[in-house]
Structure formats: structure tokens, C-alpha cells
Design a protein around this motif. Structure first.
Motif, PDB file in Angstrom:
ATOM      1  N   VAL A  93       1.040  -1.023   0.118  1.00 56.45           N
ATOM      2  CA  VAL A  93      -0.084   0.123   0.182  1.00 56.45           C
ATOM      3  C   VAL A  93       0.844   1.257   0.050  1.00 56.45           C
ATOM      4  CG1 VAL A  93      -1.727   1.037   1.302  1.00 56.45           C
ATOM      5  CG2 VAL A  93      -1.755  -1.196   1.305  1.00 56.45           C
ATOM      6  N   GLY A  94       0.660   2.113  -1.156  1.00 55.73           N
ATOM      7  CA  GLY A  94       1.352   3.485  -1.217  1.00 55.73           C
ATOM      8  C   GLY A  94       0.389   4.486  -0.571  1.00 55.73           C
ATOM      9  N   LEU A  95       1.238   5.354   0.309  1.00 51.13           N
ATOM     10  CA  LEU A  95       0.233   6.425   1.151  1.00 51.13           C
ATOM     11  C   LEU A  95       0.718   7.709   0.486  1.00 51.13           C
ATOM     12  CD1 LEU A  95       0.474   5.056   4.772  1.00 51.13           C
ATOM     13  CD2 LEU A  95      -1.072   4.445   3.077  1.00 51.13           C
ATOM     14  N   GLY A  96       1.325   7.835  -0.651  1.00 48.25           N
ATOM     15  CA  GLY A  96       1.686   9.175  -1.208  1.00 48.25           C
ATOM     16  C   GLY A  96       2.882   9.396  -1.201  1.00 48.25           C
ATOM     17  N   ASP A 154      -6.456 -17.872  -8.549  1.00 48.20           N
ATOM     18  CA  ASP A 154      -7.435 -18.891  -8.002  1.00 48.20           C
ATOM     19  C   ASP A 154      -8.441 -18.358  -6.856  1.00 48.20           C
ATOM     20  OD1 ASP A 154      -7.073 -20.288 -10.351  1.00 48.20           O
ATOM     21  OD2 ASP A 154      -5.613 -21.590  -9.251  1.00 48.20           O
ATOM     22  N   ASN A 155      -8.207 -16.926  -6.472  1.00 50.28           N
ATOM     23  CA  ASN A 155      -8.670 -16.411  -5.156  1.00 50.28           C
ATOM     24  C   ASN A 155     -10.060 -15.945  -5.611  1.00 50.28           C
ATOM     25  OD1 ASN A 155      -9.130 -15.701  -2.555  1.00 50.28           O
ATOM     26  ND2 ASN A 155      -7.905 -14.076  -2.620  1.00 50.28           N
ATOM     27  N   THR A 156     -10.934 -16.173  -4.943  1.00 51.87           N
ATOM     28  CA  THR A 156     -12.183 -15.445  -5.258  1.00 51.87           C
ATOM     29  C   THR A 156     -12.634 -14.974  -3.934  1.00 51.87           C
ATOM     30  OG1 THR A 156     -13.574 -17.643  -4.700  1.00 51.87           O
ATOM     31  CG2 THR A 156     -12.958 -16.966  -7.063  1.00 51.87           C
ATOM     32  N   ASN A 157     -11.943 -14.733  -2.658  1.00 54.12           N
ATOM     33  CA  ASN A 157     -12.390 -14.267  -1.571  1.00 54.12           C
ATOM     34  C   ASN A 157     -12.144 -12.903  -1.429  1.00 54.12           C
ATOM     35  OD1 ASN A 157     -12.640 -16.965  -0.465  1.00 54.12           O
ATOM     36  ND2 ASN A 157     -10.536 -17.349   0.059  1.00 54.12           N
ATOM     37  N   SER A 158     -12.987 -12.272  -0.646  1.00 56.96           N
ATOM     38  CA  SER A 158     -12.655 -10.842  -0.356  1.00 56.96           C
ATOM     39  C   SER A 158     -11.382 -10.372   0.484  1.00 56.96           C
ATOM     40  CB  SER A 158     -13.893 -10.214   0.413  1.00 56.96           C
ATOM     41  OG  SER A 158     -13.978 -10.874   1.549  1.00 56.96           O
ATOM     42  N   ASP A 159     -11.173  -9.221   0.239  1.00 61.15           N
ATOM     43  CA  ASP A 159      -9.944  -9.035   0.889  1.00 61.15           C
ATOM     44  C   ASP A 159      -9.864  -7.300   1.258  1.00 61.15           C
ATOM     45  OD1 ASP A 159      -7.217  -9.011   1.909  1.00 61.15           O
ATOM     46  OD2 ASP A 159      -6.326  -9.586   0.027  1.00 61.15           O
ATOM     47  N   ARG A 160      -9.113  -6.969   2.375  1.00 61.74           N
ATOM     48  CA  ARG A 160      -8.862  -5.586   2.585  1.00 61.74           C
ATOM     49  C   ARG A 160      -7.537  -5.000   2.685  1.00 61.74           C
ATOM     50  NH1 ARG A 160     -12.961  -5.072   7.949  1.00 61.74           N
ATOM     51  NH2 ARG A 160     -14.836  -5.180   7.050  1.00 61.74           N
ATOM     52  N   ILE A 161      -7.616  -3.728   2.356  1.00 58.90           N
ATOM     53  CA  ILE A 161      -6.327  -2.973   2.166  1.00 58.90           C
ATOM     54  C   ILE A 161      -6.464  -1.957   3.619  1.00 58.90           C
ATOM     55  CG2 ILE A 161      -4.902  -1.208   1.072  1.00 58.90           C
ATOM     56  CD1 ILE A 161      -6.439  -2.370  -1.568  1.00 58.90           C
ATOM     57  N   GLY A 162      -5.438  -1.719   4.127  1.00 60.96           N
ATOM     58  CA  GLY A 162      -5.513  -0.911   5.273  1.00 60.96           C
ATOM     59  C   GLY A 162      -4.511   0.645   4.873  1.00 60.96           C
ATOM     60  N   VAL A 163      -5.167   1.807   5.137  1.00 62.56           N
ATOM     61  CA  VAL A 163      -4.174   2.782   4.951  1.00 62.56           C
ATOM     62  C   VAL A 163      -4.111   3.686   6.084  1.00 62.56           C
ATOM     63  CG1 VAL A 163      -4.267   4.693   3.381  1.00 62.56           C
ATOM     64  CG2 VAL A 163      -5.157   2.685   2.332  1.00 62.56           C
ATOM     65  N   ASP A 164      -2.878   4.339   6.541  1.00 63.87           N
ATOM     66  CA  ASP A 164      -2.868   5.183   7.676  1.00 63.87           C
ATOM     67  C   ASP A 164      -2.764   6.589   7.075  1.00 63.87           C
ATOM     68  OD1 ASP A 164      -2.275   2.777   9.425  1.00 63.87           O
ATOM     69  OD2 ASP A 164      -0.243   2.872   8.638  1.00 63.87           O
ATOM     70  N   LEU A 213      -8.977  -3.381 -11.461  1.00 65.04           N
ATOM     71  CA  LEU A 213      -8.691  -4.694 -12.601  1.00 65.04           C
ATOM     72  C   LEU A 213      -9.296  -5.749 -11.678  1.00 65.04           C
ATOM     73  CD1 LEU A 213      -8.181  -5.958 -15.133  1.00 65.04           C
ATOM     74  CD2 LEU A 213      -5.792  -6.516 -14.117  1.00 65.04           C
ATOM     75  N   GLY A 214     -10.195  -6.245 -12.442  1.00 67.64           N
ATOM     76  CA  GLY A 214     -10.872  -7.592 -11.806  1.00 67.64           C
ATOM     77  C   GLY A 214     -11.450  -7.516 -10.265  1.00 67.64           C
ATOM     78  N   ILE A 215     -12.174  -6.281 -10.003  1.00 65.74           N
ATOM     79  CA  ILE A 215     -12.684  -6.098  -8.604  1.00 65.74           C
ATOM     80  C   ILE A 215     -14.294  -5.913  -9.155  1.00 65.74           C
ATOM     81  CG2 ILE A 215     -12.857  -4.525  -6.571  1.00 65.74           C
ATOM     82  CD1 ILE A 215     -10.262  -6.170  -7.039  1.00 65.74           C
ATOM     83  N   SER A 216     -15.174  -6.496  -8.351  1.00 63.34           N
ATOM     84  CA  SER A 216     -16.663  -6.360  -8.351  1.00 63.34           C
ATOM     85  C   SER A 216     -17.173  -5.354  -7.476  1.00 63.34           C
ATOM     86  CB  SER A 216     -17.114  -7.765  -8.303  1.00 63.34           C
ATOM     87  OG  SER A 216     -17.016  -8.159  -7.148  1.00 63.34           O
ATOM     88  N   SER A 217     -16.651  -5.429  -6.331  1.00 60.16           N
ATOM     89  CA  SER A 217     -17.053  -4.276  -5.301  1.00 60.16           C
ATOM     90  C   SER A 217     -16.290  -3.696  -4.290  1.00 60.16           C
ATOM     91  CB  SER A 217     -18.343  -4.925  -4.602  1.00 60.16           C
ATOM     92  OG  SER A 217     -17.711  -6.007  -3.631  1.00 60.16           O
ATOM     93  N   LEU A 218     -16.463  -2.564  -4.062  1.00 60.60           N
ATOM     94  CA  LEU A 218     -15.327  -1.967  -3.196  1.00 60.60           C
ATOM     95  C   LEU A 218     -16.339  -1.102  -2.152  1.00 60.60           C
ATOM     96  CD1 LEU A 218     -13.452   0.055  -6.045  1.00 60.60           C
ATOM     97  CD2 LEU A 218     -12.394  -1.734  -4.284  1.00 60.60           C
ATOM     98  N   GLU A 219     -15.767  -1.157  -0.891  1.00 58.37           N
ATOM     99  CA  GLU A 219     -16.232  -0.667   0.355  1.00 58.37           C
ATOM    100  C   GLU A 219     -15.251  -0.191   1.240  1.00 58.37           C
ATOM    101  OE1 GLU A 219     -19.745  -1.459   3.914  1.00 58.37           O
ATOM    102  OE2 GLU A 219     -18.969  -2.803   2.164  1.00 58.37           O
ATOM    103  N   GLY A 220     -15.712   1.292   1.491  1.00 54.58           N
ATOM    104  CA  GLY A 220     -14.673   1.733   2.612  1.00 54.58           C
ATOM    105  C   GLY A 220     -15.188   1.842   3.903  1.00 54.58           C
ATOM    106  N   ALA A 259     -12.373  -2.535   1.603  1.00 53.91           N
ATOM    107  CA  ALA A 259     -12.763  -4.012   1.400  1.00 53.91           C
ATOM    108  C   ALA A 259     -13.223  -4.148  -0.203  1.00 53.91           C
ATOM    109  CB  ALA A 259     -13.786  -4.253   2.402  1.00 53.91           C
ATOM    110  N   PHE A 260     -12.622  -5.227  -0.798  1.00 54.49           N
ATOM    111  CA  PHE A 260     -13.127  -5.506  -2.246  1.00 54.49           C
ATOM    112  C   PHE A 260     -13.261  -7.084  -2.328  1.00 54.49           C
ATOM    113  CE2 PHE A 260      -8.415  -5.879  -1.943  1.00 54.49           C
ATOM    114  CZ  PHE A 260      -8.288  -7.057  -2.868  1.00 54.49           C
ATOM    115  N   VAL A 261     -14.094  -7.366  -3.471  1.00 50.27           N
ATOM    116  CA  VAL A 261     -14.409  -8.746  -3.630  1.00 50.27           C
ATOM    117  C   VAL A 261     -13.888  -8.715  -5.300  1.00 50.27           C
ATOM    118  CG1 VAL A 261     -16.284 -10.181  -4.109  1.00 50.27           C
ATOM    119  CG2 VAL A 261     -16.106  -8.820  -2.199  1.00 50.27           C
TER     120      VAL A 261
END
Length: 298
Positions: free
Chosen positions: A30-33, A197-207, A256-263, A276-278
Motif C-alpha cells: 500500500v502506497g500512502l503518497g 484462483d482466489n475469489t475471497n474478499s480482501d482488505r487494504i489498510g491505509v494510514d 482490475l478484476g474487482i466487483s465491489s468496493l467498500e470503505g 474492502a473488495f471482492v
């Protein structure tokens, strides 16, 4: 759904003031700028904007601002940058601007751009030459304590045009790390989830680059578009992220390749937020998220 193609995308943005060293802060992809730090200054964030014209001293119809006559030899022209001036709107608290200075006058001499409350330096920013109709040069200049610059010309009469291409804001807030009220901080997110082959949701943390004076909540961390938590008050762009007071606004630019996004907020709700993304389907290559974000302290 069909399998996703491999895509490689690298986007790098940087900015520095003076003899600055730029570093990218972040973990886990994760790049924070890009944060710039110069001797004798505080860390800063660069906010790129659609170029705007602060002033143009030529007569109508080219004139921008309240000066429509050339500068005389030895003159220092003071211009306010903070607020709405010419065709630009730059927030109070900006510490510097990136600019493009143009001299359309054919004349020998030099011009110097510097903070309005500083002693004029013995250097030049642009050197027009007789016989050359247009001369242009870009750079970065600090602002005075009240948000102004001065332009000096050795010779005259000479017209000058100043365009602003971006501005810098303090990244760290006050000395105790709290982001000052009304201050906007910005950053970038670049996340490459290479999970075949991963179809699970994931999360990115940003400080956040400081401490929010009021804890964030799920309904204050929202996307500008392309997500279920779209917030119509997030009216900036990926190239010029903005946020209303108290909110984090996220501006997707490359996904790319993301169906949903949520903060939502992180565990440290005054220092952190998450995305969070799926995946849209089974991935055989990279799933890339690229976005910019802005937070304004209430």
C-alpha cells in the motif's frame, strides 16, 4: 465469469520542494503518497490540479487578474495565491505551488519568483532573450505566511503569465501529530493482489499521515464512485482528490478484476481506514487497485 488476463501497471508520482528527498510510506503493497521533506521545512503532500492561470498581465482579451499592463524595469509584482485569484482557487494553508512561468515579451533580462515575505534571492527563474517571442519555464516556489508570491523583473517593460499546476500542503499537522482543523491531507493507494484462483474478499489498510481530531466512522469513509458506498459529497477527482470536513473520499483510477468496493474505519479510528473488495471472478493474474484519497480535518 471468464478468467482475468495478466496485467502489469506501474504508476509513479513524486514531488519535492527544493533540495528535498522524497520517500513513499506504506506496508503490504500500500502506497500512502509521496511525502517531500526539505531542510528547514515540514513534510508536505503534493496535490496536482488541472492547470489554472493566476495572472496574465497582457491587455484584453488575454488579461487574467487585475493587472493588464507590463512590469517595469526593477519592479516587484505581489500576487495573492490563497483563495480565488485569477482563474485559480488554492486553499489557505498551502505552503508552495508548482508553476509554469511564461514571458511573451522579446527582451533581454531575467525574472525571479519568490515568497512575498522573503528577501529576493540572487537567482532567476526565467531568462527572456531579445528576438525570442515566447520563453517559458516551470518550477516550485514557496508561499509567504499569508499565501502570496512576488515576481521581480530586471528589465522592462515585460509581460508575464503564471500558471499553477499543483500545490503543497503540510502532511503532519501540528507538532503533536494532530491534523489541523480545515487541513486536507492526501495520498495514493496502489495494491497488487496477486492471488491466483482466489475469489475471497480482501482488505487494504491505509494510514493517515497524522491523527484525525475526530474519530472516523464507516459512513465517513466513502468512495466517489464505483462502489456501494458512493458518496455524492466527494466531488474531487483521482488527479485532484478533495474531501468535505470530517470525511475520507476515495477516488478509484485503475481497478482490475474487482466487483465491489467498500470503505470503512480501521481499528485505530483516528489513524487508519480500510478498503474492502471482492474479486469479479477467479483470477489467474494480477488484481490491481489504484486510487487517490483525501481527508479534511473538521
Amino acid at each position: 465469469m471468464g478468467r482475468l488476463r495478466n496485467v502489469h501497471l506501474l504508476r509513479t508520482r513524486w514531488a519535492a520542494i527544493g533540495a528535498a528527498v522524497a520517500v513513499s510510506l506504506g506496508v503490504g503493497g500500500v502506497g500512502l503518497g509521496w511525502i517531500a521533506h526539505a531542510a528547514g521545512s515540514s513534510p508536505s503532500n503534493f496535490v496536482p490540479i488541472t492547470p489554472c492561470r493566476l495572472f496574465d498581465t497582457r491587455p484584453a482579451p488575454d488579461n487574467i487578474g487585475d493587472r493588464n499592463t507590463p512590469l517595469g524595469a526593477g519592479e516587484e509584482l505581489t500576487r495573492q495565491v490563497w483563495g480565488t485569484n485569477g482563474n485559480c482557487t488554492i486553499p489557505s494553508g498551502a505552503t508552495a505551488i508548482s508553476y509554469n512561468l511564461t514571458v511573451p515579451t522579446s527582451i533581454n533580462g531575467f525574472l525571479t519568483l519568490f515568497p512575498a515575505d522573503a528577501t529576493r534571492p540572487t537567482s532567476s527563474n526565467i531568462n527572456p532573450v531579445a528576438g525570442e517571442q515566447v520563453k517559458a519555464n516551470g518550477g516550485i516556489v514557496g508561499l509567504s505566511a499569508t499565501g502570496a508570491v512576488k515576481l521581480y523583473t530586471l528589465t522592462g517593460p515585460v509581460d508575464a503569465i503564471l500558471d499553477i499546476t499543483g500545490y503543497f500542503t503540510p502532511s503532519g499537522g501540528s507538532t503533536n501529530g494532530v491534523i489541523a482543523s480545515g487541513q486536507t491531507v492526501t495520498g495514493e493507494i496502489s495494491f497488487d493482489a496477486h492471488q491466483p484462483d482466489n475469489t475471497n474478499s480482501d482488505r487494504i489498510g491505509v494510514d493517515l499521515p497524522g491523527v484525525a481530531p475526530v474519530p472516523l466512522a464507516n459512513d465517513t469513509v466513502n468512495f466517489a464512485s464505483n462502489a456501494s458506498d458512493n458518496d455524492p459529497t466527494c466531488t474531487g477527482t483521482a488527479d485532484a482528490p478533495t474531501a468535505p470536513p470530517g470525511k475520507v473520499c476515495i477516488y478509484p483510477d485503475g481497478i482490475l478484476g474487482i466487483s465491489s468496493l467498500e470503505g470503512d474505519v480501521g481499528r485505530l479510528e483516528t489513524r487508519h481506514f480500510r478498503i474492502a473488495f471482492v474479486p469479479a471472478g477467479v483470477a489467474d493474474g494480477d488484481m490491481l487497485i489504484y486510487a487517490t484519497w483525501a481527508y479534511t480535518a473538521p
